[in-house]
Design a protein around this motif. Structure first.
Motif, PDB file in Angstrom:
ATOM      1  N   ALA A 193     -31.465 -12.739 -15.473  1.00 45.02           N
ATOM      2  CA  ALA A 193     -31.131 -11.450 -14.852  1.00 45.02           C
ATOM      3  C   ALA A 193     -30.021 -10.779 -15.657  1.00 45.02           C
ATOM      4  CB  ALA A 193     -30.668 -11.672 -13.418  1.00 45.02           C
ATOM      5  N   THR A 194     -29.943  -9.454 -15.500  1.00 49.59           N
ATOM      6  CA  THR A 194     -28.914  -8.688 -16.197  1.00 49.59           C
ATOM      7  C   THR A 194     -27.905  -8.163 -15.192  1.00 49.59           C
ATOM      8  OG1 THR A 194     -30.562  -7.985 -17.816  1.00 49.59           O
ATOM      9  CG2 THR A 194     -28.540  -6.683 -17.710  1.00 49.59           C
ATOM     10  N   VAL A 195     -26.627  -8.182 -15.579  1.00 46.79           N
ATOM     11  CA  VAL A 195     -25.590  -7.579 -14.728  1.00 46.79           C
ATOM     12  C   VAL A 195     -25.787  -6.062 -14.789  1.00 46.79           C
ATOM     13  CG1 VAL A 195     -23.099  -7.299 -14.369  1.00 46.79           C
ATOM     14  CG2 VAL A 195     -24.007  -9.467 -15.257  1.00 46.79           C
ATOM     15  N   VAL A 196     -25.981  -5.439 -13.622  1.00 43.83           N
ATOM     16  CA  VAL A 196     -26.234  -3.990 -13.595  1.00 43.83           C
ATOM     17  C   VAL A 196     -25.096  -3.219 -12.939  1.00 43.83           C
ATOM     18  CG1 VAL A 196     -28.743  -4.191 -13.692  1.00 43.83           C
ATOM     19  CG2 VAL A 196     -27.605  -4.192 -11.464  1.00 43.83           C
ATOM     20  N   SER A 197     -24.197  -3.896 -12.246  1.00 48.82           N
ATOM     21  CA  SER A 197     -23.055  -3.211 -11.639  1.00 48.82           C
ATOM     22  C   SER A 197     -21.939  -4.218 -11.416  1.00 48.82           C
ATOM     23  CB  SER A 197     -23.472  -2.581 -10.293  1.00 48.82           C
ATOM     24  OG  SER A 197     -22.332  -2.096  -9.620  1.00 48.82           O
ATOM     25  N   HIS A 198     -20.737  -3.859 -11.906  1.00 52.61           N
ATOM     26  CA  HIS A 198     -19.563  -4.706 -11.652  1.00 52.61           C
ATOM     27  C   HIS A 198     -18.355  -3.781 -11.560  1.00 52.61           C
ATOM     28  CE1 HIS A 198     -16.748  -8.251 -12.911  1.00 52.61           C
ATOM     29  NE2 HIS A 198     -16.499  -7.774 -11.706  1.00 52.61           N
ATOM     30  N   GLN A 199     -17.929  -3.478 -10.356  1.00 52.58           N
ATOM     31  CA  GLN A 199     -16.845  -2.520 -10.160  1.00 52.58           C
ATOM     32  C   GLN A 199     -15.490  -3.189 -10.382  1.00 52.58           C
ATOM     33  OE1 GLN A 199     -17.658   0.757  -9.703  1.00 52.58           O
ATOM     34  NE2 GLN A 199     -19.640  -0.184 -10.146  1.00 52.58           N
ATOM     35  N   PRO A 200     -14.537  -2.428 -10.982  1.00 52.96           N
ATOM     36  CA  PRO A 200     -13.209  -3.006 -11.238  1.00 52.96           C
ATOM     37  C   PRO A 200     -12.599  -3.544  -9.944  1.00 52.96           C
ATOM     38  CG  PRO A 200     -13.406  -0.816 -12.223  1.00 52.96           C
ATOM     39  CD  PRO A 200     -14.645  -1.031 -11.426  1.00 52.96           C
ATOM     40  N   GLY A 201     -12.056  -4.735 -10.014  1.00 52.81           N
ATOM     41  CA  GLY A 201     -11.370  -5.312  -8.853  1.00 52.81           C
ATOM     42  C   GLY A 201     -12.304  -5.940  -7.830  1.00 52.81           C
ATOM     43  N   ALA A 202     -13.615  -5.846  -8.038  1.00 54.49           N
ATOM     44  CA  ALA A 202     -14.543  -6.403  -7.039  1.00 54.49           C
ATOM     45  C   ALA A 202     -14.672  -7.915  -7.237  1.00 54.49           C
ATOM     46  CB  ALA A 202     -15.903  -5.742  -7.174  1.00 54.49           C
ATOM     47  N   ARG A 214     -10.816 -13.899 -10.543  1.00 54.84           N
ATOM     48  CA  ARG A 214     -11.595 -14.856 -11.345  1.00 54.84           C
ATOM     49  C   ARG A 214     -12.719 -14.180 -12.109  1.00 54.84           C
ATOM     50  NH1 ARG A 214     -12.188 -19.972  -7.375  1.00 54.84           N
ATOM     51  NH2 ARG A 214     -12.957 -20.984  -9.241  1.00 54.84           N
ATOM     52  N   LEU A 215     -13.005 -12.924 -11.775  1.00 60.56           N
ATOM     53  CA  LEU A 215     -14.055 -12.198 -12.525  1.00 60.56           C
ATOM     54  C   LEU A 215     -13.458 -11.317 -13.617  1.00 60.56           C
ATOM     55  CD1 LEU A 215     -16.771 -11.052  -9.948  1.00 60.56           C
ATOM     56  CD2 LEU A 215     -16.835 -12.937 -11.574  1.00 60.56           C
ATOM     57  N   ASP A 216     -12.120 -11.244 -13.695  1.00 61.80           N
ATOM     58  CA  ASP A 216     -11.465 -10.398 -14.709  1.00 61.80           C
ATOM     59  C   ASP A 216     -11.963 -10.757 -16.106  1.00 61.80           C
ATOM     60  OD1 ASP A 216     -10.043  -8.901 -13.035  1.00 61.80           O
ATOM     61  OD2 ASP A 216      -8.072  -9.822 -13.429  1.00 61.80           O
ATOM     62  N   GLY A 217     -12.441  -9.749 -16.807  1.00 61.40           N
ATOM     63  CA  GLY A 217     -12.852  -9.968 -18.194  1.00 61.40           C
ATOM     64  C   GLY A 217     -14.178 -10.694 -18.348  1.00 61.40           C
ATOM     65  N   ARG A 218     -14.831 -10.995 -17.235  1.00 55.88           N
ATOM     66  CA  ARG A 218     -16.132 -11.688 -17.318  1.00 55.88           C
ATOM     67  C   ARG A 218     -17.207 -10.748 -16.778  1.00 55.88           C
ATOM     68  NH1 ARG A 218     -15.292 -16.657 -13.500  1.00 55.88           N
ATOM     69  NH2 ARG A 218     -17.219 -17.556 -14.335  1.00 55.88           N
ATOM     70  N   PHE A 219     -18.385 -10.857 -17.282  1.00 49.27           N
ATOM     71  CA  PHE A 219     -19.569 -10.191 -16.743  1.00 49.27           C
ATOM     72  C   PHE A 219     -19.468  -8.659 -16.706  1.00 49.27           C
ATOM     73  CE2 PHE A 219     -19.287 -14.413 -14.826  1.00 49.27           C
ATOM     74  CZ  PHE A 219     -20.400 -14.961 -15.428  1.00 49.27           C
ATOM     75  N   THR A 220     -19.717  -8.078 -17.854  1.00 49.17           N
ATOM     76  CA  THR A 220     -19.803  -6.615 -17.891  1.00 49.17           C
ATOM     77  C   THR A 220     -21.277  -6.226 -17.827  1.00 49.17           C
ATOM     78  OG1 THR A 220     -19.699  -6.786 -20.269  1.00 49.17           O
ATOM     79  CG2 THR A 220     -17.656  -6.177 -19.154  1.00 49.17           C
ATOM     80  N   VAL A 221     -21.511  -4.975 -17.467  1.00 46.71           N
ATOM     81  CA  VAL A 221     -22.888  -4.494 -17.306  1.00 46.71           C
ATOM     82  C   VAL A 221     -23.638  -4.717 -18.623  1.00 46.71           C
ATOM     83  CG1 VAL A 221     -24.275  -2.403 -17.022  1.00 46.71           C
ATOM     84  CG2 VAL A 221     -22.378  -2.876 -15.464  1.00 46.71           C
ATOM     85  N   GLY A 222     -24.829  -5.279 -18.516  1.00 40.85           N
ATOM     86  CA  GLY A 222     -25.626  -5.586 -19.703  1.00 40.85           C
ATOM     87  C   GLY A 222     -25.619  -7.068 -20.029  1.00 40.85           C
ATOM     88  N   ASP A 223     -24.616  -7.826 -19.516  1.00 42.81           N
ATOM     89  CA  ASP A 223     -24.594  -9.280 -19.753  1.00 42.81           C
ATOM     90  C   ASP A 223     -25.779  -9.933 -19.034  1.00 42.81           C
ATOM     91  OD1 ASP A 223     -22.316  -9.068 -21.194  1.00 42.81           O
ATOM     92  OD2 ASP A 223     -20.974  -9.938 -19.670  1.00 42.81           O
ATOM     93  N   LYS A 224     -26.185 -11.076 -19.569  1.00 42.28           N
ATOM     94  CA  LYS A 224     -27.293 -11.812 -18.933  1.00 42.28           C
ATOM     95  C   LYS A 224     -26.763 -13.053 -18.228  1.00 42.28           C
ATOM     96  CE  LYS A 224     -30.884  -9.477 -20.796  1.00 42.28           C
ATOM     97  NZ  LYS A 224     -31.026  -9.379 -22.208  1.00 42.28           N
ATOM     98  N   VAL A 225     -27.369 -13.374 -17.091  1.00 46.30           N
ATOM     99  CA  VAL A 225     -27.057 -14.650 -16.430  1.00 46.30           C
ATOM    100  C   VAL A 225     -28.371 -15.363 -16.116  1.00 46.30           C
ATOM    101  CG1 VAL A 225     -24.851 -13.964 -15.375  1.00 46.30           C
ATOM    102  CG2 VAL A 225     -26.977 -13.535 -14.133  1.00 46.30           C
TER     103      VAL A 225
END
Ligand code: PLP
Length: 471
Positions: free
Chosen positions: A255-264, A318-329
């Motif tokens: 799957a691709t990361v499609v949304s990751h809001q700052p601070g979420a 714990r998500l700071d700097g990890r998983f930006t939109v477009g990354d794959k998991v």
């Protein structure tokens, strides 16, 4: 092209792992002296069905007549439809057998349906309840013998034998426990076959199975066929109940990361309920979840809507700097993070540690002239409520899901808390109200007794849940 270049969402089938699983199960069946008729409901895929036959399966098991029709038309000629047939489906089953030339074996647990199958020309298994308590005749009943006798007359049908499914092997927490379920299934089925044979009913085959039971069985003497299904891929549930290793899981969802809001504390991927099962898996081996993220043990697939998958972590930092939109998991289906302590363990710990803590607290306060039972009730109520709140808000990232996870334990704690609070209310009211005061002196011991019974029931429940898995 690398797997991660594939457009998502995509199911990744790890063929090397699948082939290893097929080899391993074929070897097990050979060693246990049984034929294999794997359940194809797991994959519903003609190519994989053919592969299972190549690896020595004598035929396939299917869950629906549509599956039976697809596999039969693809040339897989020996199929068991392992679902209780009712008279209304007999014509369709006959049509499939007639049109494709396949041997279609159906399953029955009802006398009326067994009579209706006379003259159908179909092969028929008698479905037996081996302890799962879903479908199947009770092997200890006269009714079971009556249905078997009807089939054994073979009036225009072939009576193949008896068949069971040990779905309760999923409620275990280790291979050793699953081996106990497998042995009980074996002994129930072999015992029933002997009973029928003594009655002059010929039982050609004894078919058993579920993946956890077959993976753990030590001995299948008297059984002729096994029908595991899940083993072709395995999944995180199987890992969690100790049936296989993480490396044995043969499918994942890219799957691709499609949304990751700052601070979420969560992000969204493009694999939702359509790609991943909404089945949250077993509750008895830890918090439930719809999937785990490969190599990221702190992440949980927390909620799924049709196309969206919400992946959470405990704490946004714990998500700071990890998983930006477009990354794959890569998601392992039907799984959950193993990092949180299983509720059963926490509950058992409280059941063991609770009484000494309460009694110690009570004796200390007693010196301050507060009655023993009043103290027990109030401390108990406070602890119960704290434990329930702890389950709900600390152990699992999503409070809504946490409420579900905590539900079975919540019920037990609630029983404690209600008993304690009711006892406390009675003690306080009967002491305060002049007319009730004479009663107050006599009912204290009964209230303490009720509290002790609630505690004992709770401990019994914990032990039961811990040993057997949640019902
Ligand atoms: C009747 C029957 N037989 C066999 C199986 C295979 O069990 P498993 O997928 O655990 O291997 C199932 C699965 O649901 C089933 O319903």
């Amino acid at each position: 092209m690398k797997a991660y270049d594939v457009e998502t969402p995509a199911l990744l089938l790890h063929l090397d792992v699948v082939e290893r699983n097929l080899t391993h199960m074929a070897t097990r069946a050979r060693q246990l002296g049984v034929a294999l008729r794997p359940h194809a409901k797991t994959h519903k895929c003609v190519e994989l069905g053919r592969l299972q036959l190549e690896y020595g399966a004598r035929g396939l098991t299917v869950a629906t007549l549509v599956e039976a029709e697809v596999f039969a038309r693809a040339g897989i000629m020996d199929l068991t439809w392992a679902f209780p047939i009712d008279p209304g489906h007999i014509a369709h089953a006959r049509r499939i057998a007639h049109d494709t030339g396949a041997t279609l074996r159906v399953v029955v647990d009802d006398l009326g349906a067994a009579r209706a199958l006379a003259g159908s020309g179909l092969h028929v298994w008698l479905k037996v309840d081996c302890g799962y308590h879903r479908a199947g005749v009770d092997p200890a009943s006269d009714y079971a013998v009556a249905v078997a006798r009807e089939l054994g007359r073979e009036q225009g049908l072939s009576f193949d034998g008896i068949l069971s499914h040990s779905g309760h092997a999923y409620r275990t927490t280790s291979k050793a426990e699953a081996a106990v379920v497998a042995e009980s299934e074996r002994s129930v089925m072999v015992g029933f076959a002997e009973r029928l044979r003594r009655d002059g009913i010929s039982v050609r085959e004894v078919s058993v199975g579920s993946t956890p039971a077959i993976a753990a069985a030590a001995d299948l003497t008297g059984v002729t066929e096994a029908r595991p299904g899940n083993y072709v891929f395995y999944d995180r549930t199987m890992v969690l109940i100790g049936c296989c290793e993480p490396a044995d899981v043969g499918v994942s969802v890219l799957a691709t990361v499609v949304s990751h809001q700052p601070g979420a504390s969560h992000f969204v991927v493009d694999a939702g309920a359509l790609e991943l099962s909404k089945d949250p898996g077993p509750a008895h081996v830890g918090p439930q979840a719809m999937g785990a993220v490969k190599d990221e043990p702190d992440l949980t697939v927390a909620t799924l809507s049709q196309e969206h998958g919400v992946i959470r972590v405990a704490g946004a930092a714990r998500l700071d700097g990890r998983f930006t939109v477009g990354d794959k998991v890569e998601i392992i289906p039907r799984a959950r993070a193993m990092s949180a302590p299983p509720p059963a363990v926490a509950a058992l710990a409280w059941a063991v540690a609770g009484p000494p803590i309460l009694i110690y607290g009570a004796t200390r306060i007693r010196r301050g002239k507060i009655g023993l039972h009043v103290t027990l009730m109030s401390v108990s109520a406070v602890i119960e409520i704290a434990v329930v709140a702890g389950f709900s808000f600390l152990m699992v990232p999503s409070p809504r899901r946490a409420a579900l996870v905590a539900l079975p334990f919540f019920k037990i704690h609630l029983a404690f808390a209600v008993t304690a609070l009711a006892g406390l209310a009675w003690q306080l009211t009967s002491r305060a109200v002049a007319r009730l005061r004479p009663l107050h002196r006599h009912t204290g011991p009964y209230v303490v007794l009720a509290w002790c019974l609630a505690l004992l029931t709770g401990i019994y429940n914990y032990v039961f849940l811990y040993v057997m898995g949640s019902p």
